[in-house]
Write a protein that holds these residues in place. Structure first.
Motif, PDB file in Angstrom:
ATOM      1  N   THR A 344       0.825  -1.214   0.000  1.00 53.26           N
ATOM      2  CA  THR A 344       0.000   0.000   0.000  1.00 53.26           C
ATOM      3  C   THR A 344       0.858   1.262   0.000  1.00 53.26           C
ATOM      4  O   THR A 344       0.325   2.368  -0.076  1.00 53.26           O
ATOM      5  N   TRP A 345       2.177   1.128   0.094  1.00 52.75           N
ATOM      6  CA  TRP A 345       3.107   2.250   0.009  1.00 52.75           C
ATOM      7  C   TRP A 345       3.029   2.860  -1.380  1.00 52.75           C
ATOM      8  O   TRP A 345       2.971   2.109  -2.366  1.00 52.75           O
ATOM      9  N   PRO A 346       3.071   4.153  -1.585  1.00 48.40           N
ATOM     10  CA  PRO A 346       3.167   5.213  -0.566  1.00 48.40           C
ATOM     11  C   PRO A 346       1.810   5.837  -0.229  1.00 48.40           C
ATOM     12  O   PRO A 346       1.752   6.983   0.175  1.00 48.40           O
ATOM     13  N   GLN A 347       0.741   5.048  -0.399  1.00 46.23           N
ATOM     14  CA  GLN A 347      -0.601   5.569  -0.179  1.00 46.23           C
ATOM     15  C   GLN A 347      -1.286   4.931   1.015  1.00 46.23           C
ATOM     16  O   GLN A 347      -2.514   4.872   1.084  1.00 46.23           O
ATOM     17  N   SER A 348      -0.515   4.467   1.976  1.00 43.04           N
ATOM     18  CA  SER A 348      -1.117   3.820   3.136  1.00 43.04           C
ATOM     19  C   SER A 348      -2.087   4.718   3.903  1.00 43.04           C
ATOM     20  O   SER A 348      -3.160   4.255   4.321  1.00 43.04           O
ATOM     21  N   PRO A 349      -1.762   5.993   4.131  1.00 38.03           N
ATOM     22  CA  PRO A 349      -2.738   6.841   4.845  1.00 38.03           C
ATOM     23  C   PRO A 349      -4.093   6.897   4.151  1.00 38.03           C
ATOM     24  O   PRO A 349      -5.143   6.848   4.804  1.00 38.03           O
ATOM     25  N   GLN A 350      -4.079   6.975   2.832  1.00 38.19           N
ATOM     26  CA  GLN A 350      -5.339   7.009   2.087  1.00 38.19           C
ATOM     27  C   GLN A 350      -6.085   5.685   2.222  1.00 38.19           C
ATOM     28  O   GLN A 350      -7.311   5.667   2.376  1.00 38.19           O
ATOM     29  N   PHE A 351      -5.354   4.566   2.145  1.00 38.22           N
ATOM     30  CA  PHE A 351      -5.978   3.267   2.324  1.00 38.22           C
ATOM     31  C   PHE A 351      -6.618   3.160   3.705  1.00 38.22           C
ATOM     32  O   PHE A 351      -7.754   2.710   3.856  1.00 38.22           O
ATOM     33  N   LEU A 352      -5.886   3.566   4.711  1.00 37.22           N
ATOM     34  CA  LEU A 352      -6.396   3.453   6.074  1.00 37.22           C
ATOM     35  C   LEU A 352      -7.608   4.355   6.286  1.00 37.22           C
ATOM     36  O   LEU A 352      -8.580   3.964   6.952  1.00 37.22           O
TER      37      LEU A 352
END
Length: 381
Positions: A344-352
């Motif tokens: 999910t890098w570098p969009q982990s915050p959006q995924f969470l």
């Protein structure tokens, strides 16, 4: 924005070409897998791990984080060592890449090392595990508060596995992988594993079962030393092996005898868990003749054993998040799987943000921080 430090329970290193040259016992050095430069039929160069003349993994399989968001059709698993981000093998750079993804700390796990479980030579497998464990301990040493290493065990020989688990603990590693399914004639319900369960409990070292790590010769398993054997059907149904192994442990009464033992599934995601728990409870209650006489000494159903002793590490299972009340908020840990293609890098915050929209802030904090602190001994932060 969250107001706490996020922890990835599942991030990876990429083994450098000289890992085994520098770390494996000298008597195994000539037999150890090596990286070789090869060409496709179309002439494209790529680097691959090779063992006994067989290609057993490509470097590109583990270095394509972010490409799924840019061009998923470009994920071909080919690549050169020069393409590997320094973060995959240098701790300073690893922290920079984690911070870019909104992650403060991580549990570090192998990449190519997971595939060594498929090799037939158990003696060499044990030597590769030891070499990796030594390297991983050195990798995490500069940042012991933020980088926690997960070791590797070969369970072919239980006495040797127990000795290696003790060595892992002494080196500061915080858990260890065992094959998602062991040798075909030694399922985890077998009494030969009693010493391993006891030692793991005594050391407070969780045991983890990672996707794709079935031991050599497991019938019907397409995860083999030949990476060309895997099909879409094999990958999509990979959770079968972990379900079988965890079920075997529960119905063998392992957690009655070792009530503090922790065992977890890694990267099998989690939406399958509620159905699995229901089926185990049904078998326990209505088909007692199939349980080999096991009745819980603690008066627990199999699903209770899950909630007390087991955990799952996942990446982006939004359906599973919807079923947290059935799975257990204390049984789940999130990981970004950096630097792999499915990361999910570098969009982990959006995924969470997306998958936890309806789950609540308390659940999100537990799954992305608190549970990792408790299980893997991160400092409160």
């Amino acid at each position: 924005m969250v107001d706490y430090n996020v922890i990835s329970a599942d991030s990876h290193i990429v083994e450098p070409p000289d890992m085994y040259t520098n770390y494996i016992e000298p008597k195994y050095r000539d037999r150890a897998p090596r990286i070789e430069r090869r060409r496709t039929r179309r002439g494209q160069e790529y680097d691959a791990w090779c063992y006994e003349g067989n290609r057993v993994g490509t470097v590109g399989s583990f270095i394509q984080a972010g490409r799924r968001f840019e061009d998923p059709n470009g994920i071909d698993f080919l690549g050169l060592w020069e393409d590997v981000r320094k973060a995959a093998y240098e701790p300073d750079e690893m922290l920079k890449e984690l911070e870019r993804d909104g992650v403060w700390g991580a549990c570090m796990q192998p990449s190519q090392g997971l595939f060594w479980y498929h090799m037939e030579d158990g003696e060499l497998l044990s030597a590769l595990c030891k070499a990796y464990n030594d390297w991983m301990a050195d990798f995490c040493k500069p940042y012991p508060d933020r980088l926690k290493g997960i070791g590797m065990l070969n369970t072919d020989n239980i006495n040797e596995a127990c000795i290696e688990l003790e060595r892992c603990a002494q080196k500061g590693l915080v858990g260890a992988f065992i094959p998602v399914y062991p040798l075909p004639d030694r399922p985890y319900r077998d009494e030969i594993y009693e010493k391993l369960w006891w030692v793991a409990q005594d050391l407070d070292m969780p045991l983890l079962l990672h996707i794709g790590t079935a031991r050599y010769g497991v019938p019907g398993c397409e995860f083999t030393v030949d990476t060309d054997d895997l099909t879409a059907a094999g990958l999509a149904n990979a959770d079968y092996w972990v379900r079988y192994s965890l079920t075997a442990m529960i119905f063998a009464g392992v957690f009655d005898r070792y009530p503090k033992l922790k065992v977890g599934t890694v990267e099998h995601e989690m939406a399958w868990i509620p159905h699995w728990l229901k089926q185990m409870d049904l078998t326990y209650q209505e088909r007692p003749t199939l349980t080999n006489g096991w009745r819980s000494r603690r008066g627990m159903l199999p699903s209770d054993v899950w909630h007390e002793n087991m955990f799952a590490e996942f990446m982006e299972d939004s359906v599973g998040v919807e079923m947290i009340s059935h799975i257990g908020v204390d049984n789940l840990l999130w990981g970004n799987d950096f630097p792999h293609a499915e990361s999910t890098w570098p969009q982990s915050p959006q995924f969470l943000d997306r998958i936890f929209t309806d789950a609540g802030t308390d659940a999100r904090r537990k799954i992305t921080r608190d549970n990792a602190i408790k299980l893997f001994k991160f400092d409160e932060n």
